[in-house]
Each structure stands twice: as structure tokens, then as C-alpha cells.
Design a protein around this motif. Structure first.
Motif, PDB file in Angstrom:
ATOM      1  N   LEU A   2       0.855  -1.181   0.000  1.00 29.94           N
ATOM      2  CA  LEU A   2       0.000   0.000   0.000  1.00 29.94           C
ATOM      3  C   LEU A   2       0.899   1.242   0.000  1.00 29.94           C
ATOM      4  O   LEU A   2       1.763   1.384   0.865  1.00 29.94           O
ATOM      5  CB  LEU A   2      -0.895  -0.006   1.234  1.00 29.94           C
ATOM      6  CG  LEU A   2      -1.829   1.200   1.417  1.00 29.94           C
ATOM      7  CD1 LEU A   2      -2.901   1.231   0.331  1.00 29.94           C
ATOM      8  CD2 LEU A   2      -2.469   1.173   2.805  1.00 29.94           C
ATOM      9  N   ARG A  23       4.645   4.090   2.852  1.00 22.70           N
ATOM     10  CA  ARG A  23       4.628   2.765   2.221  1.00 22.70           C
ATOM     11  C   ARG A  23       4.360   1.741   3.318  1.00 22.70           C
ATOM     12  O   ARG A  23       5.106   1.678   4.298  1.00 22.70           O
ATOM     13  CB  ARG A  23       5.958   2.467   1.522  1.00 22.70           C
ATOM     14  CG  ARG A  23       6.192   3.300   0.268  1.00 22.70           C
ATOM     15  CD  ARG A  23       7.579   3.079  -0.310  1.00 22.70           C
ATOM     16  NE  ARG A  23       7.709   3.777  -1.574  1.00 22.70           N
ATOM     17  CZ  ARG A  23       7.607   3.222  -2.777  1.00 22.70           C
ATOM     18  NH1 ARG A  23       7.392   1.910  -2.860  1.00 22.70           N
ATOM     19  NH2 ARG A  23       7.727   3.935  -3.879  1.00 22.70           N
ATOM     20  N   PRO A  26       3.140  -5.459   3.085  1.00 24.68           N
ATOM     21  CA  PRO A  26       2.128  -6.501   3.324  1.00 24.68           C
ATOM     22  C   PRO A  26       2.395  -7.249   4.625  1.00 24.68           C
ATOM     23  O   PRO A  26       3.542  -7.549   4.969  1.00 24.68           O
ATOM     24  CB  PRO A  26       2.289  -7.428   2.116  1.00 24.68           C
ATOM     25  CG  PRO A  26       2.963  -6.607   1.066  1.00 24.68           C
ATOM     26  CD  PRO A  26       3.841  -5.646   1.805  1.00 24.68           C
ATOM     27  N   ASN A  48      -9.982   3.707   2.376  1.00 27.40           N
ATOM     28  CA  ASN A  48     -10.990   2.909   1.666  1.00 27.40           C
ATOM     29  C   ASN A  48     -12.099   3.775   1.071  1.00 27.40           C
ATOM     30  O   ASN A  48     -13.178   3.304   0.752  1.00 27.40           O
ATOM     31  CB  ASN A  48     -11.540   1.778   2.535  1.00 27.40           C
ATOM     32  CG  ASN A  48     -12.537   2.227   3.550  1.00 27.40           C
ATOM     33  OD1 ASN A  48     -12.647   3.409   3.848  1.00 27.40           O
ATOM     34  ND2 ASN A  48     -13.291   1.274   4.080  1.00 27.40           N
ATOM     35  N   PHE A  60      -2.391   0.449  -4.499  1.00 24.33           N
ATOM     36  CA  PHE A  60      -2.248  -0.854  -3.858  1.00 24.33           C
ATOM     37  C   PHE A  60      -1.903  -1.887  -4.922  1.00 24.33           C
ATOM     38  O   PHE A  60      -2.721  -2.175  -5.800  1.00 24.33           O
ATOM     39  CB  PHE A  60      -3.533  -1.256  -3.133  1.00 24.33           C
ATOM     40  CG  PHE A  60      -3.403  -2.572  -2.404  1.00 24.33           C
ATOM     41  CD1 PHE A  60      -2.688  -2.656  -1.220  1.00 24.33           C
ATOM     42  CD2 PHE A  60      -3.975  -3.727  -2.915  1.00 24.33           C
ATOM     43  CE1 PHE A  60      -2.551  -3.862  -0.561  1.00 24.33           C
ATOM     44  CE2 PHE A  60      -3.851  -4.942  -2.251  1.00 24.33           C
ATOM     45  CZ  PHE A  60      -3.129  -5.009  -1.071  1.00 24.33           C
ATOM     46  N   ASP A  61      -0.697  -2.408  -4.845  1.00 19.89           N
ATOM     47  CA  ASP A  61      -0.221  -3.388  -5.826  1.00 19.89           C
ATOM     48  C   ASP A  61      -0.491  -2.935  -7.255  1.00 19.89           C
ATOM     49  O   ASP A  61      -0.967  -3.701  -8.098  1.00 19.89           O
ATOM     50  CB  ASP A  61      -0.868  -4.754  -5.569  1.00 19.89           C
ATOM     51  CG  ASP A  61      -0.340  -5.422  -4.314  1.00 19.89           C
ATOM     52  OD1 ASP A  61       0.668  -4.945  -3.758  1.00 19.89           O
ATOM     53  OD2 ASP A  61      -0.945  -6.416  -3.878  1.00 19.89           O
ATOM     54  N   TRP A  76     -13.006  -2.695  -3.896  1.00 18.46           N
ATOM     55  CA  TRP A  76     -11.887  -2.245  -3.068  1.00 18.46           C
ATOM     56  C   TRP A  76     -12.281  -2.208  -1.597  1.00 18.46           C
ATOM     57  O   TRP A  76     -11.516  -2.617  -0.727  1.00 18.46           O
ATOM     58  CB  TRP A  76     -11.406  -0.868  -3.521  1.00 18.46           C
ATOM     59  CG  TRP A  76     -10.457  -0.240  -2.544  1.00 18.46           C
ATOM     60  CD1 TRP A  76     -10.640   0.876  -1.798  1.00 18.46           C
ATOM     61  CD2 TRP A  76      -9.152  -0.735  -2.174  1.00 18.46           C
ATOM     62  NE1 TRP A  76      -9.557   1.128  -0.990  1.00 18.46           N
ATOM     63  CE2 TRP A  76      -8.629   0.147  -1.203  1.00 18.46           C
ATOM     64  CE3 TRP A  76      -8.393  -1.835  -2.589  1.00 18.46           C
ATOM     65  CZ2 TRP A  76      -7.372  -0.039  -0.636  1.00 18.46           C
ATOM     66  CZ3 TRP A  76      -7.138  -2.026  -2.007  1.00 18.46           C
ATOM     67  CH2 TRP A  76      -6.643  -1.128  -1.050  1.00 18.46           C
ATOM     68  N   CYS A  80     -10.439  -3.900   1.531  1.00 15.72           N
ATOM     69  CA  CYS A  80      -9.876  -2.992   2.537  1.00 15.72           C
ATOM     70  C   CYS A  80     -10.952  -2.769   3.602  1.00 15.72           C
ATOM     71  O   CYS A  80     -11.638  -1.754   3.620  1.00 15.72           O
ATOM     72  CB  CYS A  80      -9.465  -1.684   1.855  1.00 15.72           C
ATOM     73  SG  CYS A  80      -8.555  -0.549   2.903  1.00 15.72           S
ATOM     74  N   ASP A 164      -7.461  -7.868   2.137  1.00 25.45           N
ATOM     75  CA  ASP A 164      -6.006  -7.754   2.157  1.00 25.45           C
ATOM     76  C   ASP A 164      -5.565  -6.864   3.319  1.00 25.45           C
ATOM     77  O   ASP A 164      -4.452  -7.008   3.829  1.00 25.45           O
ATOM     78  CB  ASP A 164      -5.502  -7.143   0.846  1.00 25.45           C
ATOM     79  CG  ASP A 164      -5.833  -8.005  -0.355  1.00 25.45           C
ATOM     80  OD1 ASP A 164      -5.323  -9.134  -0.412  1.00 25.45           O
ATOM     81  OD2 ASP A 164      -6.616  -7.560  -1.219  1.00 25.45           O
ATOM     82  N   ILE A 165      -6.440  -5.927   3.693  1.00 21.07           N
ATOM     83  CA  ILE A 165      -6.130  -4.919   4.703  1.00 21.07           C
ATOM     84  C   ILE A 165      -7.327  -4.775   5.637  1.00 21.07           C
ATOM     85  O   ILE A 165      -8.473  -4.808   5.187  1.00 21.07           O
ATOM     86  CB  ILE A 165      -5.836  -3.553   4.044  1.00 21.07           C
ATOM     87  CG1 ILE A 165      -4.658  -3.647   3.079  1.00 21.07           C
ATOM     88  CG2 ILE A 165      -5.583  -2.469   5.094  1.00 21.07           C
ATOM     89  CD1 ILE A 165      -4.495  -2.404   2.212  1.00 21.07           C
ATOM     90  N   THR A 197      -2.727  -7.314   6.536  1.00 15.62           N
ATOM     91  CA  THR A 197      -2.164  -6.037   6.949  1.00 15.62           C
ATOM     92  C   THR A 197      -3.183  -5.301   7.809  1.00 15.62           C
ATOM     93  O   THR A 197      -4.359  -5.211   7.441  1.00 15.62           O
ATOM     94  CB  THR A 197      -1.819  -5.187   5.715  1.00 15.62           C
ATOM     95  OG1 THR A 197      -0.899  -5.919   4.888  1.00 15.62           O
ATOM     96  CG2 THR A 197      -1.201  -3.855   6.111  1.00 15.62           C
TER      97      THR A 197
END
Length: 263
Positions: A2, A23, A26, A48, A60-61, A76, A80, A164-165, A197
Motif C-alpha cells: 500500500l 509505504r 504486506p 478505503n 495498492f499493488d 476495493w 480494505c 487484504d487490509i 495487513t
């Protein structure tokens, strides 16, 4: 990874968040610390897109999060997940149904509206509740639970989104010490066991030191510290906490210890 680049949020002439660049690796557990009004909640809500950035970028990636609209933005927000201070459960619904709401992005809308959840979705929701010792409350109305129980249900709901987050916005602000520990242990478990994360807004430096790999300190919407918990100097603490800094720095760093976690 991220990446936040020059992220800014204005409310009229006031800068709530002022050109934050970070930054986030992960699988990290990052504590965002500072006084009330420092910009912590606005920062997380922009990640988000519950709050729109006035300037800057979120990546993000390789995905430009700041450009997302419609269905892509909803996807998303599933990736997130957000955990709120006030739980945001539907009190009149049972616990299992509240957790299943985390599957909305993965299920056809008509099926979700009719509560026609698949056996797989139900099993996933029950497993998430079981991980936080809440499966026995699956048939209870959410508004019958204690604050700590409701927050654990909210984290279970976040987990079934398969994120992912996880963004946790002051998740323990209204809880007593016992429930604070239970909720922070639940977030630590999601981070360490599942590799999710976690970015967690915290007012308490004790909690941040006990649970977080990295601390990001905000004051007046700006990053004034970014590093390990024990790299935080008294001068930086004064920027973060003002008159409270002496008390914050004097308290034992391991006053709160996370529970042992299952690998």
C-alpha cells in the motif's frame, strides 16, 4: 504494498490531513497514533474512500485506488475492510447475519437481500466467530452483546470479506481494559495467523507499543514520527500528545501484553 503519496484532505480552509506519504508493507501491523483531532480517522477513511482525498494518491499493488468508481470501488472496500469505534452492527439482527453481511461483495444482491446465504458462506461466518470465541452467540441479537463482544463480531465480519487490509478506527476507545485486550488480541490474530495487513488508530501509546510493529505518529494532519515503538523520543511525544506527553512516556511500555497466538 500500500502506497500513499501526498494524501491530503481539506475541510474548507482547514487541513485535516496534510500531504501524508507512506509505504505499508504486506502483513505489517501499523499503529497510527496521536491525539484526538490529529487526522487519524480521516486518514483511515480516505484509504478505503469513505472520505474523498482533496489531493494525492492511494496505490495498492499497482491499483490506483483514488480513481476507482462504482463496482470497482465496492470491490476495493471489500478488500480494505473497516472496523469502526461504534461497531456498526445492525442491532436487531442476529450475530451470524451481521457477520454474513461481510459476504455482500461475494454474493448476488438478490440472494443477500433474501438472506439466502450459501452453506459455504455460513460455514465461513461461523468459523470467523469461532476464532474469536463468539460462535455460541451466533443466534443472539447483536444489541444484546457487550461492547467487546460486538467489536469481535465486527472483526469477524471484516474477516469474511477476505480482505487484504483491515483498517481499525479507534476500535477500543469505548471499551474497558479486559475487552480492550480481547479486541486487540483479535486484530493481532488476524494479522499474524492470516497475514492480513492491519492499520489501527490508537490513542494509547501503551497499546501501540504492545501490539504494533511500526508506529506512524500524526499531529495536525502531518506525519511527525514513523518508526519502531521504542524509537519514539520525548520531543516527538510532545508533538504528538502535548501536555500529556510526560505521562505517556513514563508509563511502562509492556503494561499490556498480547495473548499467545496460534501460529
Amino acid at each position: 504494498m500500500l502506497i500513499v503519496d501526498s494524501l491530503t484532505r481539506r475541510y474548507g480552509p482547514r487541513l485535516a490531513v496534510d500531504r501524508i506519504s507512506l509505504r505499508i508493507e504486506p502483513g505489517s501491523f501499523v499503529g497510527v497514533i496521536g491525539r484526538s483531532g490529529a487526522g487519524k480517522s480521516t486518514f483511515l477513511r480516505m484509504l478505503n474512500r469513505l472520505a474523498e482525498p482533496s489531493a494525492g494518491w492511494i496505490l495498492f499493488d499497482g491499483l490506483d485506488v483514488t480513481a476507482l468508481r462504482g463496482r470497482d470501488l465496492r470491490r476495493w472496500r471489500a478488500r480494505c475492510a473497516m472496523v469502526f469505534q461504534q461497531f456498526n452492527l445492525v442491532g436487531r439482527l442476529d450475530v451470524l447475519t451481521n457477520v454474513l453481511m461481510g459476504r455482500l461483495a461475494h454474493a448476488p444482491s438478490h440472494r443477500a437481500l433474501l438472506k439466502l446465504w450459501s452453506a459455504e458462506d455460513r460455514a465461513r461466518a461461523l468459523a470467523a466467530l469461532e476464532a474469536f470465541d463468539m460462535a455460541g452467540f451466533s443466534a443472539h441479537r447483536a444489541d444484546q452483546l457487550s461492547g467487546g463482544q460486538q467489536q469481535r463480531v465486527a472483526i469477524a465480519r471484516a474477516l469474511v470479506q477476505e480482505p487484504d487490509i483491515i483498517l481499525a478506527d479507534e476500535p477500543v476507545a469505548s471499551l474497558d481494559p479486559r475487552n480492550t485486550k480481547l479486541v486487540m488480541d483479535a486484530l493481532a490474530d488476524a494479522n499474524r495467523r492470516l497475514g492480513i495487513t492491519v492499520l489501527c488508530n490508537l490513542h494509547s501509546l501503551d497499546l501501540a507499543r504492545a501490539y504494533c510493529d511500526r508506529l506512524v505518529g500524526l499531529a495536525d494532519g502531518r506525519v511527525v514520527f514513523d518508526g519502531g515503538a521504542f524509537d519514539l523520543t520525548e520531543d516527538v511525544a510532545k508533538q504528538l500528545y502535548g501536555l500529556e506527553a510526560g505521562e505517556v512516556m513514563d508509563r511502562a511500555p509492556n503494561a499490556v501484553e498480547p495473548a499467545a497466538l496460534v501460529a
